[in-house]
Design an enzyme around this catalytic site. Sequence first.
Site, mmCIF file in Angstrom:
data_model
loop_
_atom_site.group_PDB
_atom_site.id
_atom_site.type_symbol
_atom_site.label_atom_id
_atom_site.label_comp_id
_atom_site.label_asym_id
_atom_site.label_seq_id
_atom_site.Cartn_x
_atom_site.Cartn_y
_atom_site.Cartn_z
ATOM 1 C CG HIS A 33 -2.050 -0.967 0.920
ATOM 2 N ND1 HIS A 33 -2.058 -2.308 1.349
ATOM 3 C CD2 HIS A 33 -3.157 -0.805 0.109
ATOM 4 C CE1 HIS A 33 -3.224 -2.776 0.873
ATOM 5 N NE2 HIS A 33 -3.874 -2.047 0.109
ATOM 6 N NE ARG B 234 -6.368 0.749 -2.549
ATOM 7 C CZ ARG B 234 -5.837 0.866 -3.592
ATOM 8 N NH1 ARG B 234 -5.642 2.160 -4.150
ATOM 9 N NH2 ARG B 234 -5.311 -0.267 -4.318
ATOM 10 C CB CYS C 238 -10.239 -1.294 -8.713
ATOM 11 S SG CYS C 238 -10.574 -2.560 -7.384
ATOM 12 N NE ARG D 233 -0.934 -5.621 -1.684
ATOM 13 C CZ ARG D 233 -2.320 -4.928 -1.887
ATOM 14 N NH1 ARG D 233 -3.115 -5.519 -1.601
ATOM 15 N NH2 ARG D 233 -2.205 -3.726 -2.126
ATOM 16 C CD GLU E 124 -9.441 -7.197 -2.625
ATOM 17 O OE1 GLU E 124 -8.470 -6.778 -2.687
ATOM 18 O OE2 GLU E 124 -10.565 -7.264 -1.679
ATOM 19 C CG ASP F 117 -5.027 -8.111 -1.440
ATOM 20 O OD1 ASP F 117 -4.316 -8.110 -0.730
ATOM 21 O OD2 ASP F 117 -5.916 -6.841 -1.274
HETATM 22 C C1 PEP Z 1 -6.479 -5.100 -4.742
HETATM 23 O O1 PEP Z 1 -6.042 -5.663 -3.716
HETATM 24 O O2 PEP Z 1 -6.013 -5.152 -5.936
HETATM 25 C C2 PEP Z 1 -7.094 -3.806 -4.318
HETATM 26 C C3 PEP Z 1 -7.408 -2.856 -5.229
HETATM 27 O O3 PEP Z 1 -7.230 -3.441 -3.030
HETATM 28 P P1 PEP Z 1 -5.968 -2.861 -1.984
HETATM 29 O O4 PEP Z 1 -4.761 -2.561 -2.853
HETATM 30 O O5 PEP Z 1 -6.396 -1.523 -1.530
HETATM 31 O O6 PEP Z 1 -5.858 -4.099 -1.102
HETATM 32 MG MG MG Z 2 -7.108 -5.792 -1.932
#
Ligand code: PEP
Ligand code: MG
Length: 572
Positions: free
Chosen positions: A189, A296, A503, A466, A432, A456
Amino acid sequence: MHGVPVSGGIAIGHAHLVSHALLEVAHYVVPKALIPQEIKRFEQAVETVRQDLEHLRQQLPIGAPAELSSFLNTHLMILADRALSVVPIDIIQKELCNAEWALKQQMDDLVEQFEKIDDEYLRERKQDVVQVVERVIKVLLGHPSQVPVQQQESAIILVAHDLSPADAIQFKQHKFAAFITDVGGATSHTAILARSLSIPSIVALQRSRGLIRDGELIIVDGNQGVVVVNPDKDTLAEYRLRQDQWELEQQKLKRIKSTKAVTLDGTAIELHANIEVPEDVIKAKAAGATGVGLYRTEFLFMNRRDMPDEEEQYLAYRKVAETMKGMPVTIRTLDLGADKEMNPDTTVRSCTNPALGLRAIRLCLSEPLIFHTQLRAILRASHYGNIKILIPMLSNLSELRQSLQMIERAKISLRKQDLPFKEDIQIGGMIEVPAAALCAEAFAKELDFLSLGTNDLIQYTLAIDRTDDTVSHLYNPLHPAVLYLIETTIRACHRIDKTVSVCGEMAGDPRLTRLLLGFGLRQFSMHPAQMLAVKRQVLQSDLLKVSPAARKILGNQDIDKIEPLLEKLNLL
Ligand code: PEP
Ligand code: MG
């Protein structure tokens, strides 16, 4: 130095080491004969910091916020207090230890005492003590801060061991040239936030904090993942040229800002924006986004001690909806947990394996009051725009049904109070977790739309954290299993005529645009900074050619064959 590039562009500026000095303090015995020397070293370090702070105070620009000067005064007072300027000397003498260690011991002691204070404001002053001690320790360790306060933020490159998403979100209020970290993965993130800041950034550099000194001139090439420290004249000139070229390229892209995203064969594609804070909608609109595909909301809960109440959330969501003027705004319910923690002391629970633990919808269902508050806030805001609800990290239908019940309950409570909201608000789910992707049709049947969170999805499919730089080389969006799950989900939605979008970061990677188009994707959501590059790909793609080529890639289980096929697809 080489790392993992997370956000493109080239920055040239001076390094500012984000302090980690407290973690680097060693403990060693100082022979009795050398104790006077050690004390002198300590006293000199305290004096250096005093002079630095004094200098900063005198150099404060006219009009600088009053808090800045009172903050410097407080630090000067703390430094002068005998608890920090005399007691460590006693410790050096008594324990025959090095100055850094003595100071750290004393700081731990003070922090413990601060923690016992009832008054919250006074208790928080422990942070000031820690910051002052850090300054002294930095001097003792030989890397004092050399960045003068009046230096332009825009010329500063932050060099950190690691940054939490909570740290990174604060950068949105500043304008740094770039940031680099030793650890982290490309879709952590923190990296995602870096991308949203549109500043060059690199993670997983391993030893940058050990090798770069404060104030040194560095080049950050966010396109290649390269950092050059103390460049010579020729290298500097070369990178200035590349920087100009990159900026020219960005300017050129701006020309297609208001062009409709339509493929060569005439298929319209939706390009939506991912946002973290309400202010991001300005960038989203400037990039020509036709909606917000992912808001988010968890960032509203970070860097604070209390939870945002219903009113505060409602106002934030309403602001986004109103600014988007009827365009869709997809608000994702709280996705806290894993690498997104609130302040450690306000975190609801901790778990042994956060990415697999009580995260996102799981956390919300176990804390119904927090969830109910957020749902009411979203619903109330839905009266003022085209808001949709998105539920993160679903893994089974029972979670989905519980969530739908919670939404219904929030609606009932609003009806009772005669508070308006959009009765037929659309509800979507994030795919996810591989289990959800494999059962996508079942989820889609009970929802209005699905959104693929590929960040995810890749993490859970490939069993790769990640955020962990030691396995970041294995994090591969092109793994055949990942592609299979994405295409399966898209196909499931098409079968029953439900909308589907991506997304995750894959949606913003122009190298993957054609592949996703070929899989049937018609809606992408990404950070505004990536939107024009993706749009250019859309404008140059012919689905009649792209689709069969994408299918060929899908039929391949050999990861080594996929890269060349993708290159071919992108040359069509
Ligand atoms: C994802 O997991 O691809 C997503 C868009 O959510 P985040 O990156 O906030 O976990
Ligand atoms: Mg995610």
